[in-house]
Design a protein around this motif. Structure first.
Motif, short mmCIF file in Angstrom:
data_model
loop_
_atom_site.label_atom_id
_atom_site.label_comp_id
_atom_site.label_asym_id
_atom_site.label_seq_id
_atom_site.Cartn_x
_atom_site.Cartn_y
_atom_site.Cartn_z
N ARG A 94 0.84 -1.19 0.00
CA ARG A 94 0.00 0.00 0.00
C ARG A 94 0.87 1.24 0.00
N PRO A 95 0.30 2.32 -0.43
CA PRO A 95 -0.95 2.44 -1.18
C PRO A 95 -0.70 2.21 -2.67
N ILE A 96 -1.71 1.75 -3.36
CA ILE A 96 -1.64 1.63 -4.82
C ILE A 96 -2.56 2.70 -5.38
N VAL A 97 -2.04 3.45 -6.35
CA VAL A 97 -2.82 4.53 -6.97
C VAL A 97 -2.96 4.26 -8.45
N LEU A 98 -4.18 4.43 -8.94
CA LEU A 98 -4.50 4.31 -10.36
C LEU A 98 -4.91 5.68 -10.88
N ALA A 99 -4.34 6.06 -12.02
CA ALA A 99 -4.73 7.32 -12.67
C ALA A 99 -4.26 7.27 -14.10
N ASN A 100 -5.05 7.81 -14.98
CA ASN A 100 -4.68 7.91 -16.40
C ASN A 100 -4.25 6.58 -17.00
N GLY A 101 -4.93 5.50 -16.61
CA GLY A 101 -4.64 4.18 -17.17
C GLY A 101 -3.34 3.57 -16.68
N LYS A 102 -2.77 4.13 -15.63
CA LYS A 102 -1.52 3.63 -15.09
C LYS A 102 -1.68 3.39 -13.59
N ALA A 103 -0.70 2.70 -13.00
CA ALA A 103 -0.72 2.45 -11.56
C ALA A 103 0.70 2.55 -11.01
N VAL A 104 0.78 2.98 -9.76
CA VAL A 104 2.05 3.01 -9.02
C VAL A 104 1.77 2.69 -7.56
N ILE A 105 2.82 2.26 -6.89
CA ILE A 105 2.77 2.12 -5.44
C ILE A 105 3.32 3.41 -4.85
N GLY A 106 2.58 3.99 -3.93
CA GLY A 106 2.96 5.28 -3.34
C GLY A 106 4.01 5.16 -2.24
N ARG A 107 5.10 4.53 -2.55
CA ARG A 107 6.26 4.41 -1.65
C ARG A 107 7.48 4.73 -2.47
N PRO A 108 7.96 5.92 -2.41
CA PRO A 108 7.49 7.06 -1.63
C PRO A 108 6.24 7.69 -2.27
N PRO A 109 5.53 8.49 -1.51
CA PRO A 109 4.29 9.09 -2.02
C PRO A 109 4.50 9.85 -3.34
N GLU A 110 5.66 10.43 -3.53
CA GLU A 110 5.92 11.22 -4.74
C GLU A 110 5.84 10.39 -6.02
N ASN A 111 5.85 9.07 -5.92
CA ASN A 111 5.69 8.22 -7.09
C ASN A 111 4.42 8.54 -7.86
N VAL A 112 3.37 8.99 -7.14
CA VAL A 112 2.10 9.26 -7.80
C VAL A 112 2.19 10.43 -8.77
N LEU A 113 3.16 11.30 -8.56
CA LEU A 113 3.30 12.46 -9.45
C LEU A 113 3.60 12.03 -10.88
N ASP A 114 4.15 10.82 -11.05
CA ASP A 114 4.47 10.32 -12.39
C ASP A 114 3.24 9.94 -13.21
N ILE A 115 2.11 9.74 -12.54
CA ILE A 115 0.93 9.27 -13.29
C ILE A 115 -0.25 10.24 -13.27
N ILE A 116 -0.17 11.31 -12.47
CA ILE A 116 -1.33 12.22 -12.42
C ILE A 116 -1.12 13.41 -13.36
#
Length: 116
Positions: A94-116
């Motif tokens: 955890r956490p797993i984030v889905l956005a724009n047809g992609k997914a990342v694990i939020g470890r570190p949280p900044e990983n989500v910036l690559d898909i939003i």
């Protein structure tokens, strides 16, 4: 506005930080509390596909349940590991984030910036 889904555990600091980062970036977030409502086998397989992970890569291998279920056994199939995550969602990273047809694990949280 980006739409995102987070597989979230509110007791996890990284999960809370990732959710906050999504909200700070004006994402419309759908929260899935996967410990309350376990993902189905097909949900987990879809996440694995989007992450481009083998099942063990999406598992919390240090959890007692991982050891108790002998999931490090190399003879366990992908299906065995997926079923273990369905039956014991605590094993899902955890956490797993889905956005724009992609997914990342939020470890570190900044990983989500690559898909939003």
């Amino acid at each position: 506005m980006t739409k995102a889904t987070i597989y979230h555990n509110p007791r996890c600091s990284k999960s809370r930080q990732t959710l906050a980062l999504l909200e700070e970036n004006n994402c419309e977030v759908t929260i899935v509390e996967y410990l309350k409502v376990a993902p189905s086998s097909s949900d987990i397989k879809k996440l694995l596909e989007l992450l481009n992970f083998a099942p063990r890569e999406m598992m919390r291998t240090k959890e007692d349940e991982y050891k108790a279920q002998n999931l490090s056994d190399v003879n366990k199939t992908s299906e065995d590991l997926v079923n273990a995550m369905v039956e014991t969602p605590k094993l899902i990273e955890r956490p797993i984030v889905l956005a724009n047809g992609k997914a990342v694990i939020g470890r570190p949280p900044e990983n989500v910036l690559d898909i939003i």
